[in-house]
Scaffold this motif. Structure first.
Motif, PDB file in Angstrom:
ATOM      1  N   THR A  77       0.867  -1.176   0.000  1.00 41.47           N
ATOM      2  CA  THR A  77       0.000   0.000   0.000  1.00 41.47           C
ATOM      3  C   THR A  77       0.902   1.223   0.000  1.00 41.47           C
ATOM      4  OG1 THR A  77      -0.126  -0.051   2.397  1.00 41.47           O
ATOM      5  CG2 THR A  77      -1.896  -1.136   1.198  1.00 41.47           C
ATOM      6  N   HIS A  78       0.493   2.246  -0.689  1.00 44.63           N
ATOM      7  CA  HIS A  78       1.358   3.400  -0.860  1.00 44.63           C
ATOM      8  C   HIS A  78       1.221   4.439   0.249  1.00 44.63           C
ATOM      9  CE1 HIS A  78       2.697   1.984  -4.718  1.00 44.63           C
ATOM     10  NE2 HIS A  78       1.452   1.721  -5.033  1.00 44.63           N
ATOM     11  N   PHE A  79       0.123   4.438   0.938  1.00 45.15           N
ATOM     12  CA  PHE A  79      -0.091   5.462   1.956  1.00 45.15           C
ATOM     13  C   PHE A  79      -0.449   4.802   3.287  1.00 45.15           C
ATOM     14  CE2 PHE A  79      -1.231   7.334  -2.116  1.00 45.15           C
ATOM     15  CZ  PHE A  79      -0.340   8.398  -2.141  1.00 45.15           C
ATOM     16  N   ARG A  80       0.575   4.614   4.120  1.00 43.33           N
ATOM     17  CA  ARG A  80       0.377   4.068   5.456  1.00 43.33           C
ATOM     18  C   ARG A  80       1.635   4.283   6.258  1.00 43.33           C
ATOM     19  NH1 ARG A  80       2.728  -1.185   6.167  1.00 43.33           N
ATOM     20  NH2 ARG A  80       3.493  -1.968   4.187  1.00 43.33           N
ATOM     21  N   GLU A  86      11.060  -1.448   7.613  1.00 43.04           N
ATOM     22  CA  GLU A  86      10.273  -1.674   6.409  1.00 43.04           C
ATOM     23  C   GLU A  86      10.584  -0.615   5.353  1.00 43.04           C
ATOM     24  OE1 GLU A  86       5.650  -2.538   5.069  1.00 43.04           O
ATOM     25  OE2 GLU A  86       6.095  -2.065   7.149  1.00 43.04           O
ATOM     26  N   SER A  87      10.781   0.604   5.770  1.00 42.37           N
ATOM     27  CA  SER A  87      11.120   1.679   4.858  1.00 42.37           C
ATOM     28  C   SER A  87      12.478   1.437   4.205  1.00 42.37           C
ATOM     29  CB  SER A  87      11.120   3.015   5.608  1.00 42.37           C
ATOM     30  OG  SER A  87      11.547   4.047   4.781  1.00 42.37           O
ATOM     31  N   VAL A  88      13.461   1.036   4.993  1.00 42.19           N
ATOM     32  CA  VAL A  88      14.794   0.761   4.462  1.00 42.19           C
ATOM     33  C   VAL A  88      14.756  -0.433   3.521  1.00 42.19           C
ATOM     34  CG1 VAL A  88      17.123  -0.007   5.090  1.00 42.19           C
ATOM     35  CG2 VAL A  88      16.016   1.819   6.392  1.00 42.19           C
ATOM     36  N   THR A  89      14.052  -1.489   3.898  1.00 42.13           N
ATOM     37  CA  THR A  89      13.928  -2.666   3.044  1.00 42.13           C
ATOM     38  C   THR A  89      13.292  -2.312   1.711  1.00 42.13           C
ATOM     39  OG1 THR A  89      13.785  -4.132   4.960  1.00 42.13           O
ATOM     40  CG2 THR A  89      12.953  -4.999   2.877  1.00 42.13           C
TER      41      THR A  89
END
Length: 104
Positions: A77-80, A86-89
């Motif tokens: 999902t693009h907005f959460r 998780e962002s780095v991965t």
């Protein structure tokens, strides 16, 4: 830290898709990952070996060689809100995909 899926088996287990797009007829469709597993093997690294995969594939509709390959995560999902890991991965996966595309 989590890692993103790289092999055909990991893509299957993670519910990812490999999309094939023909430059000639513009057909764009998900590939059968079980067929990719049979052809290339379960430990085939989709990122490191994208050029080899493109060289061996052709469009199933028109036969044009070397289709474009895209990796898709249908569960993303693009907005959460996401964790730092998780962002780095996600950023590492995006960078690996861009490097593989440029190399192929």
């Amino acid at each position: 830290m989590n890692t993103f899926p790289k092999t055909v088996r990991e893509f299957i287990e993670a519910g990812r898709q490999v999309i094939q797009e023909c430059e000639a007829c513009r057909r764009k469709a998900p590939m059968d990952l079980s067929m990719l597993e049979l052809v290339f093997g379960s430990s085939f690294d989709l990122y490191a070996s994208m050029r080899e995969m493109r060289d061996r594939l052709s469009c199933p509709a028109c036969g044009h060689p070397r289709p474009l390959i895209e990796f898709h995560n249908p569960t993303a999902t693009h907005f959460r809100d996401v964790s730092f890991d998780e962002s780095v991965t996600s950023a590492l996966e995006f960078n690996a995909y861009n490097r593989a595309r440029k190399a192929s």
